[in-house]
Design a protein around this motif. Structure first.
Motif, PDB file in Angstrom:
ATOM      1  N   GLY A 453     -16.756   3.677  -1.971  1.00 49.08           N
ATOM      2  CA  GLY A 453     -18.041   3.578  -1.282  1.00 49.08           C
ATOM      3  C   GLY A 453     -17.954   4.021   0.161  1.00 49.08           C
ATOM      4  N   ALA A 454     -19.029   3.750   0.893  1.00 50.07           N
ATOM      5  CA  ALA A 454     -19.092   4.165   2.304  1.00 50.07           C
ATOM      6  C   ALA A 454     -18.204   3.261   3.144  1.00 50.07           C
ATOM      7  CB  ALA A 454     -20.537   4.078   2.785  1.00 50.07           C
ATOM      8  N   GLY A 455     -17.406   3.878   3.983  1.00 47.04           N
ATOM      9  CA  GLY A 455     -16.538   3.094   4.877  1.00 47.04           C
ATOM     10  C   GLY A 455     -15.308   2.569   4.152  1.00 47.04           C
ATOM     11  N   THR A 456     -14.281   2.320   4.909  1.00 46.17           N
ATOM     12  CA  THR A 456     -13.030   1.799   4.360  1.00 46.17           C
ATOM     13  C   THR A 456     -12.731   0.468   5.012  1.00 46.17           C
ATOM     14  OG1 THR A 456     -12.208   4.054   4.121  1.00 46.17           O
ATOM     15  CG2 THR A 456     -10.563   2.302   4.055  1.00 46.17           C
ATOM     16  N   LYS A 457     -12.319  -0.509   4.177  1.00 47.89           N
ATOM     17  CA  LYS A 457     -11.900  -1.801   4.740  1.00 47.89           C
ATOM     18  C   LYS A 457     -10.450  -1.627   5.183  1.00 47.89           C
ATOM     19  CE  LYS A 457     -15.035  -4.376   1.776  1.00 47.89           C
ATOM     20  NZ  LYS A 457     -15.167  -4.847   0.396  1.00 47.89           N
ATOM     21  N   TYR A 489      -1.886   7.694  -3.656  1.00 48.61           N
ATOM     22  CA  TYR A 489      -1.609   8.695  -2.611  1.00 48.61           C
ATOM     23  C   TYR A 489      -2.845   9.577  -2.390  1.00 48.61           C
ATOM     24  CZ  TYR A 489       1.293  12.076   0.000  1.00 48.61           C
ATOM     25  OH  TYR A 489       1.840  12.873   0.969  1.00 48.61           O
ATOM     26  N   THR A 490      -3.434  10.024  -3.505  1.00 55.06           N
ATOM     27  CA  THR A 490      -4.632  10.874  -3.439  1.00 55.06           C
ATOM     28  C   THR A 490      -5.807  10.102  -2.837  1.00 55.06           C
ATOM     29  OG1 THR A 490      -3.876  12.031  -5.416  1.00 55.06           O
ATOM     30  CG2 THR A 490      -6.188  12.320  -4.830  1.00 55.06           C
ATOM     31  N   ALA A 491      -5.948   8.834  -3.259  1.00 53.72           N
ATOM     32  CA  ALA A 491      -7.058   8.011  -2.756  1.00 53.72           C
ATOM     33  C   ALA A 491      -6.942   7.810  -1.234  1.00 53.72           C
ATOM     34  CB  ALA A 491      -7.064   6.660  -3.466  1.00 53.72           C
ATOM     35  N   ILE A 492      -5.732   7.509  -0.755  1.00 53.31           N
ATOM     36  CA  ILE A 492      -5.529   7.308   0.691  1.00 53.31           C
ATOM     37  C   ILE A 492      -5.772   8.623   1.446  1.00 53.31           C
ATOM     38  CG2 ILE A 492      -3.782   6.799   2.462  1.00 53.31           C
ATOM     39  CD1 ILE A 492      -2.537   4.798   0.419  1.00 53.31           C
ATOM     40  N   SER A 493      -5.274   9.721   0.882  1.00 58.30           N
ATOM     41  CA  SER A 493      -5.448  11.041   1.524  1.00 58.30           C
ATOM     42  C   SER A 493      -6.919  11.381   1.705  1.00 58.30           C
ATOM     43  CB  SER A 493      -4.782  12.129   0.678  1.00 58.30           C
ATOM     44  OG  SER A 493      -3.397  11.909   0.598  1.00 58.30           O
ATOM     45  N   GLY A 494      -7.722  11.018   0.712  1.00 60.70           N
ATOM     46  CA  GLY A 494      -9.144  11.358   0.768  1.00 60.70           C
ATOM     47  C   GLY A 494      -9.968  10.405   1.599  1.00 60.70           C
ATOM     48  N   ASP A 495      -9.410   9.260   1.955  1.00 64.11           N
ATOM     49  CA  ASP A 495     -10.210   8.229   2.604  1.00 64.11           C
ATOM     50  C   ASP A 495      -9.793   7.935   4.036  1.00 64.11           C
ATOM     51  OD1 ASP A 495     -12.400   6.769   1.141  1.00 64.11           O
ATOM     52  OD2 ASP A 495     -11.551   5.111   2.294  1.00 64.11           O
TER      53      ASP A 495
END
Length: 512
Positions: A453-457, A489-495
């Protein structure tokens, strides 16, 4: 004083009709002892000297055993239906007809104890394991003389081999403070401890704190900051190699490393770097304090930390919290939460969960029945029963309880909690259940929700990446890709982005 029939005499009692013969000088040792009695022991000169053959022959004794005591003249005679002969001395295997394994010490067969190591004489019987004693009791070392054959053939010789005690279901608990689960209705079953893949960060070989702080000082000195040097260093040291850098830096430069990093860095990258320089308990205590203080409470953070840490870790967190914030963790929780959710948190904050690895199947079934009776099978919900079972029982035991619950009422425990509870208590209970069922999957879900979603915790992302990097981050990565179709890894890279992203990916350790 005189008694009737016993006038005072010098030198002893007078002869009495029907009594003992006259004795000179009261009771001196007597030659010949008692006179021979029909059916008793034969008269012996001089009281009781050693007798050849020990006891007189008895009808129906034990047969002589090879490797035990040699047959005695006049000893026990062979009895039909007695114990069969043991295997020849020095052999392995063998034993009575039931096929018990032999321990092979002092050429003795040991029918009473199952040895935890595999023996050349044959495989272990099924369902035997090292944990056959009562739960929480260490394997008892039997007293006695090592290698001594048993003097009593009906009992195994003590001290012949250290090994687990077989569980006796009907026996009372060996330790009154920890009662045997379930009153012994069913034997205790050993549980296979799940061995995970572990963490992504390990000790860096040959790390030298004085050289490391030199690198950090150089990275911050002068105009601009060499963030990449900081990332490379902190991302390749274990926690026990990072924490001593604080003292080494002060020793070398007379300055505070945390203050220098704080002034040189900014944003989430700064938060992440400073998190890496705290011990696990210091970091958890600071996260709990941040979750409680201020306007709102981060209830999910409280549950995440308190449901996933061991008793020893929780006790250390309590100690650090009181030391740092001059208030107990329990008081802070009490002042900021309410109702059954507060009771759940306070229960978890005691760090008093049973940590035995054994599971009593009968008690697991009883607990599943109790949870069903407290929720689905009741008008209203007895939250305190859920609290008592979920916060006090061991994690392997609770996994067995959840399995029994599913079999009993056809739906899993999470669905029942969602139907019976609401608000913080519902999310808290669900988090405890998920964490107990599968800790890496629970953290994978926490990471997924922090980034979707919008924003990262970012607070959640930083906390999990740092705190699990040496525990089970490889397992979390595996669960993440399995459940969400892409690698962590992909999720962190994109966020995330910039230096913050680079250091997070260092902790992540690679793509899957």
């Amino acid at each position: 004083m005189s008694y009737p029939g016993y006038p005072s005499q010098m030198g002893g009692y007078p002869p009495q009709p029907g009594a003992y013969p006259p004795q000179p000088g009261a009771y001196p040792p007597q030659a010949g002892g008692y006179p021979p009695q029909p059916g008793a022991y034969p008269p012996q000169p001089g009281a009781y000297p050693p007798q050849p053959g020990a006891y007189p022959p008895q009808a129906g004794g034990y047969p002589p055993q090879p490797g035990a005591y040699p047959p005695q003249a006049g000893g026990y005679q062979s009895q039909p239906g007695g114990y069969p002969a043991a295997p020849p001395p020095g052999s392995w295997g063998g034993g009575p007809a039931g096929g018990y394994p032999s321990i092979g010490m002092s050429q003795l067969s040991n029918p009473g104890y199952m040895v935890s190591l595999p023996q050349p004489g044959g495989p272990m019987p099924p369902n035997q394991g090292p944990a056959m004693g009562y739960p929480s009791q260490p394997t008892p070392q039997m007293p006695g003389y090592p290698n001594a054959p048993s003097p009593n053939h009906s009992m195994p010789g003590y001290g012949m081999a250290p090994g687990p005690m077989p569980g006796y279901p009907s026996a009372p608990s060996a330790s009154p403070s920890m009662p045997a689960y379930g009153g012994g209705a069913m034997p205790v079953a050993p549980v296979t401890v799940r061995k995970g893949l572990g963490g992504t960060i390990t000790d860096f070989p040959g790390a030298d704190p004085l050289k490391d702080v030199e690198v950090l000082r150089k990275a911050m000195k002068g105009f601009g900051t060499d963030e990449q040097a900081i990332i490379n260093l902190l991302g390749s040291r274990s926690n026990k190699q990072r924490v001593p850098l604080l003292r080494a830096y002060k020793t070398s430069y007379g300055k505070d490393l945390v203050k220098d990093l704080h002034s040189e860095l900014s944003g989430d990258f700064r938060k992440l770097v400073l998190a890496t320089l705290k011990t696990p308990a210091e970091f958890d205590a600071s996260e709990l304090h941040s979750a409680i203080k201020g306007a709102g409470t981060d209830e999910a953070c409280l549950i995440e930390i308190l449901s996933s840490r061991s008793n020893a870790e929780i006790k250390e967190i309590n100690r650090i919290y009181k030391q740092e914030y001059k208030k107990s963790l329990e008081d802070s929780i009490s002042g900021d939460t309410s109702g059954h959710f507060r009771r759940l948190l306070i229960s978890l904050a005691q760090g008093n969960r049973d940590e035995r690895e054994t599971v009593d199947a009968s008690l697991a079934a009883q607990d599943a029945q109790a949870l069903y009776a407290a929720g689905e099978n009741k008008l209203g919900t007895d939250e305190s029963k859920f609290n008592a079972i979920l916060c006090a029982r061991s994690k392997p035991h609770l996994r067995a309880v959840f399995h029994e619950y599913q079999k009993m009422c056809g739906r899993d425990i999470e669905k029942s909690i969602s139907r019976e509870m609401s608000g913080d208590l519902e999310s808290g209970m669900l988090a405890v259940v998920k964490c107990i069922k599968n800790t890496p999957a629970y953290f994978a879900e926490r990471l997924y929700k922090a980034m979707k979603g919008a924003g990262t915790k970012d607070t959640t992302l930083i906390r999990i990446m740092v705190s699990r990097s040496e525990v089970d981050l490889l397992d979390i990565r595996k669960e993440y890709v399995k459940n969400y179709g892409k690698s962590l890894y992909t999720a962190i890279s994109g966020d995330t982005s910039g230096d913050y992203k680079k250091l997070l990916l260092k902790f992540c350790g690679g793509s899957d």
